[in-house]
Design a protein around this motif. Structure first.
Motif, PDB file in Angstrom:
ATOM      1  N   GLU A   1      47.467 -47.170  38.723  1.00 27.71           N
ATOM      2  CA  GLU A   1      47.107 -46.433  37.509  1.00 27.71           C
ATOM      3  C   GLU A   1      47.828 -46.966  36.274  1.00 27.71           C
ATOM      4  N   ILE A   2      49.058 -47.495  36.456  1.00 26.86           N
ATOM      5  CA  ILE A   2      49.790 -48.028  35.303  1.00 26.86           C
ATOM      6  C   ILE A   2      49.624 -49.547  35.202  1.00 26.86           C
ATOM      7  N   ASP A   3      48.668 -50.084  35.988  1.00 34.39           N
ATOM      8  CA  ASP A   3      48.337 -51.511  35.936  1.00 34.39           C
ATOM      9  C   ASP A   3      49.506 -52.413  36.313  1.00 34.39           C
ATOM     10  N   ALA A   4      50.302 -51.973  37.265  1.00 32.31           N
ATOM     11  CA  ALA A   4      51.377 -52.833  37.765  1.00 32.31           C
ATOM     12  C   ALA A   4      50.789 -53.947  38.621  1.00 32.31           C
ATOM     13  N   ASP A   5      51.430 -55.084  38.611  1.00 31.69           N
ATOM     14  CA  ASP A   5      51.008 -56.230  39.420  1.00 31.69           C
ATOM     15  C   ASP A   5      51.649 -56.094  40.796  1.00 31.69           C
ATOM     16  N   ILE A   6      50.878 -55.623  41.784  1.00 32.34           N
ATOM     17  CA  ILE A   6      51.407 -55.313  43.113  1.00 32.34           C
ATOM     18  C   ILE A   6      51.220 -56.524  44.025  1.00 32.34           C
ATOM     19  N   PRO A   7      52.307 -57.104  44.519  1.00 28.56           N
ATOM     20  CA  PRO A   7      52.175 -58.249  45.453  1.00 28.56           C
ATOM     21  C   PRO A   7      51.421 -57.839  46.717  1.00 28.56           C
ATOM     22  N   ASP A   8      50.713 -58.783  47.304  1.00 28.38           N
ATOM     23  CA  ASP A   8      49.914 -58.505  48.498  1.00 28.38           C
ATOM     24  C   ASP A   8      50.760 -57.962  49.643  1.00 28.38           C
ATOM     25  N   HIS A   9      52.014 -58.464  49.785  1.00 26.93           N
ATOM     26  CA  HIS A   9      52.821 -58.050  50.939  1.00 26.93           C
ATOM     27  C   HIS A   9      53.287 -56.596  50.830  1.00 26.93           C
ATOM     28  N   LEU A  10      53.101 -55.957  49.661  1.00 25.24           N
ATOM     29  CA  LEU A  10      53.481 -54.551  49.504  1.00 25.24           C
ATOM     30  C   LEU A  10      52.314 -53.607  49.783  1.00 25.24           C
TER      31      LEU A  10
ATOM     32  N   LEU B   1      54.359 -50.556  50.511  1.00 25.73           N
ATOM     33  CA  LEU B   1      54.416 -49.301  49.777  1.00 25.73           C
ATOM     34  C   LEU B   1      53.511 -48.264  50.433  1.00 25.73           C
ATOM     35  N   HIS B   2      53.850 -46.994  50.243  1.00 25.04           N
ATOM     36  CA  HIS B   2      52.979 -45.906  50.696  1.00 25.04           C
ATOM     37  C   HIS B   2      51.713 -45.906  49.832  1.00 25.04           C
ATOM     38  N   PRO B   3      50.555 -45.588  50.400  1.00 25.94           N
ATOM     39  CA  PRO B   3      49.315 -45.556  49.610  1.00 25.94           C
ATOM     40  C   PRO B   3      49.410 -44.669  48.369  1.00 25.94           C
ATOM     41  N   GLY B   4      50.162 -43.565  48.445  1.00 23.58           N
ATOM     42  CA  GLY B   4      50.327 -42.712  47.267  1.00 23.58           C
ATOM     43  C   GLY B   4      51.081 -43.426  46.162  1.00 23.58           C
ATOM     44  N   ALA B   5      52.099 -44.208  46.529  1.00 21.51           N
ATOM     45  CA  ALA B   5      52.832 -44.997  45.534  1.00 21.51           C
ATOM     46  C   ALA B   5      51.934 -46.075  44.951  1.00 21.51           C
ATOM     47  N   ILE B   6      51.138 -46.720  45.801  1.00 22.56           N
ATOM     48  CA  ILE B   6      50.216 -47.749  45.319  1.00 22.56           C
ATOM     49  C   ILE B   6      49.250 -47.163  44.304  1.00 22.56           C
ATOM     50  N   ARG B   7      48.765 -45.950  44.557  1.00 25.45           N
ATOM     51  CA  ARG B   7      47.838 -45.309  43.605  1.00 25.45           C
ATOM     52  C   ARG B   7      48.490 -45.168  42.232  1.00 25.45           C
ATOM     53  N   TYR B   8      49.766 -44.748  42.213  1.00 26.85           N
ATOM     54  CA  TYR B   8      50.458 -44.625  40.924  1.00 26.85           C
ATOM     55  C   TYR B   8      50.610 -45.982  40.255  1.00 26.85           C
TER      56      TYR B   8
ATOM     57  N   ARG C   1      57.425 -46.756  55.125  1.00 24.26           N
ATOM     58  CA  ARG C   1      56.760 -47.100  53.864  1.00 24.26           C
ATOM     59  C   ARG C   1      57.739 -46.846  52.723  1.00 24.26           C
ATOM     60  N   ALA C   2      57.547 -47.538  51.629  1.00 27.37           N
ATOM     61  CA  ALA C   2      58.440 -47.413  50.471  1.00 27.37           C
ATOM     62  C   ALA C   2      57.733 -46.716  49.319  1.00 27.37           C
ATOM     63  N   LEU C   3      58.533 -45.976  48.542  1.00 28.98           N
ATOM     64  CA  LEU C   3      58.059 -45.473  47.255  1.00 28.98           C
ATOM     65  C   LEU C   3      58.556 -46.353  46.124  1.00 28.98           C
ATOM     66  N   ALA C   4      59.761 -46.902  46.270  1.00 26.63           N
ATOM     67  CA  ALA C   4      60.363 -47.687  45.190  1.00 26.63           C
ATOM     68  C   ALA C   4      61.619 -48.389  45.681  1.00 26.63           C
TER      69      ALA C   4
ATOM     70  N   LEU D   1      51.458 -36.149  47.665  1.00 26.88           N
ATOM     71  CA  LEU D   1      52.886 -35.936  47.488  1.00 26.88           C
ATOM     72  C   LEU D   1      53.592 -37.254  47.166  1.00 26.88           C
ATOM     73  N   ALA D   2      53.268 -38.316  47.910  1.00 30.88           N
ATOM     74  CA  ALA D   2      53.886 -39.620  47.651  1.00 30.88           C
ATOM     75  C   ALA D   2      53.565 -40.096  46.234  1.00 30.88           C
ATOM     76  N   TYR D   3      52.351 -39.833  45.785  1.00 30.81           N
ATOM     77  CA  TYR D   3      51.950 -40.186  44.411  1.00 30.81           C
ATOM     78  C   TYR D   3      52.820 -39.443  43.396  1.00 30.81           C
ATOM     79  N   GLN D   4      52.948 -38.148  43.585  1.00 31.88           N
ATOM     80  CA  GLN D   4      53.712 -37.343  42.625  1.00 31.88           C
ATOM     81  C   GLN D   4      55.194 -37.736  42.593  1.00 31.88           C
ATOM     82  N   LEU D   5      55.753 -38.012  43.768  1.00 35.13           N
ATOM     83  CA  LEU D   5      57.162 -38.396  43.831  1.00 35.13           C
ATOM     84  C   LEU D   5      57.400 -39.730  43.124  1.00 35.13           C
ATOM     85  N   THR D   6      56.492 -40.669  43.329  1.00 40.94           N
ATOM     86  CA  THR D   6      56.619 -41.975  42.684  1.00 40.94           C
ATOM     87  C   THR D   6      56.480 -41.834  41.178  1.00 40.94           C
ATOM     88  N   GLN D   7      55.488 -41.075  40.759  1.00 40.12           N
ATOM     89  CA  GLN D   7      55.293 -40.848  39.328  1.00 40.12           C
ATOM     90  C   GLN D   7      56.504 -40.176  38.710  1.00 40.12           C
TER      91      GLN D   7
END
Length: 319
Positions: A308-317, A298-305, A104-107, A260-266
């Protein structure tokens, strides 16, 4: 896109980490590349901003080795080239028969540039001129070697056409300086210290790629993109040079704790200026670059971040 205030960011970063996540390792690469300073800079950010966490950047053989470390749980995070990450996730290329589905990816942090370097007085002036020469294709198991081989094969060449040497960045620079090899490949975020150091002791030339060579490479590897090395990037470089670029991805195991994944991405995106101060390659560490360039979910924690900032997340991520 909503940007959090520093106060809000600090508040969110104060969330306690699970005890199992307090010691974190970041798999990077050799000390002569960009992975190590970027990984070390992010480790320092974690130590300074996430209460109870201690992170360390580990020297490794880079992308291919790093994916194995993530698969086995021997590293918590790793930097790896997008094509390596893509192959590992899909079980293709060098990862045929050993698919790493738990990637999974964070960024996506910054793009690498394939840089083919020789001495200024060398008769190597193009990719085809490597025939019969001694050429470093990167350390064994590195993303540089994967990129070099893909670029060569896409343009009708193979290791049979020259004498391949599998050297890391510092070894490649030393061998070019000492005349032990004729040219060497780097796949790394420019500028990189080993080429900079070489350029201060010897006059060098960066070999450019033609439009056709770039097009052939992009047909071979989906994540390749045209990239311009800017004039003055290295001492004595008096004009821009065309090459190809590949995103670098910060990957984790799917089993990483979601908080943890959320915090690291943030942390990465709310404090990017600290990473830029470590290495200018981090100027490309943006949410937009992540959405455009990341080759695996993306990791679910990264997706949560990102949500929250209203990023446009492609379906394949989304896993």
């Amino acid at each position: 896109m909503r940007i959090l205030t520093k106060a809000a960011a600090a508040s969110l970063l104060a969330v306690a980490l699970p005890a199992s996540a307090q010691q974190l390792s970041i798999a990077t690469g050799g000390t002569g590349g960009v992975y190590y300073p970027i990984g070390g800079g992010f480790a320092e950010m974690i130590n300074n901003h996430i209460e109870g966490a201690q992170a360390t950047a580990e020297v490794t053989g880079a992308s291919v080795e790093n994916m194995g470390l993530i698969m086995r749980g021997d590293a918590d995070m790793a930097l790896a080239l997008a094509d390596t990450v893509y192959q590992a996730y899909n079980g293709s290329g060098d990862f045929e028969g050993r698919q790493i589905e738990n990637t999974r990816a964070l960024a996506s942090v910054y793009p690498n540039a394939v840089q083919l370097v020789t001495l200024a007085d060398s008769d190597v002036e193009s990719l085809s001129d490597l025939e019969g020469k001694r050429v470093s294709v990167g350390a064994p198991g590195s993303g540089t070697e994967l990129n070099a081989r893909a670029l060569l094969e896409a343009n009708g060449m193979s290791y049979d056409d020259f004498d391949p040497q599998r050297l890391n960045f510092n070894e490649t620079a030393d061998a070019i300086r000492d005349g032990d090899i004729d040219a060497g490949f780097w796949s790394v975020g420019p500028p990189t210290s080993s080429i900079m150091n070489l350029a201060t002791t010897r006059d060098i030339r960066i070999i450019g790629l033609s439009d056709e060579e770039v097009a052939n490479a992009r047909e071979e590897v989906e994540v390749f993109a045209p990239y311009q090395l800017q004039e003055g990037l290295y001492e004595g470089m008096d004009e821009a040079v065309q090459t190809i670029g590949i995103p670098n991805v910060l990957v984790v195991n799917a089993d990483m704790d979601e908080d943890l994944a959320y915090q690291l991405t943030q942390l990465l995106f709310e404090n990017t200026d600290e990473l830029i101060a470590v290495h200018p390659a981090a100027n490309d560490t943006t949410v937009e670059f992540t959405m455009e360039s990341t080759p695996v979910p993306l990791h679910p924690g990264a997706i949560r971040y990102f949500e929250e900032i209203d990023a446009d997340i492609p379906d394949h991520l989304r896993p």
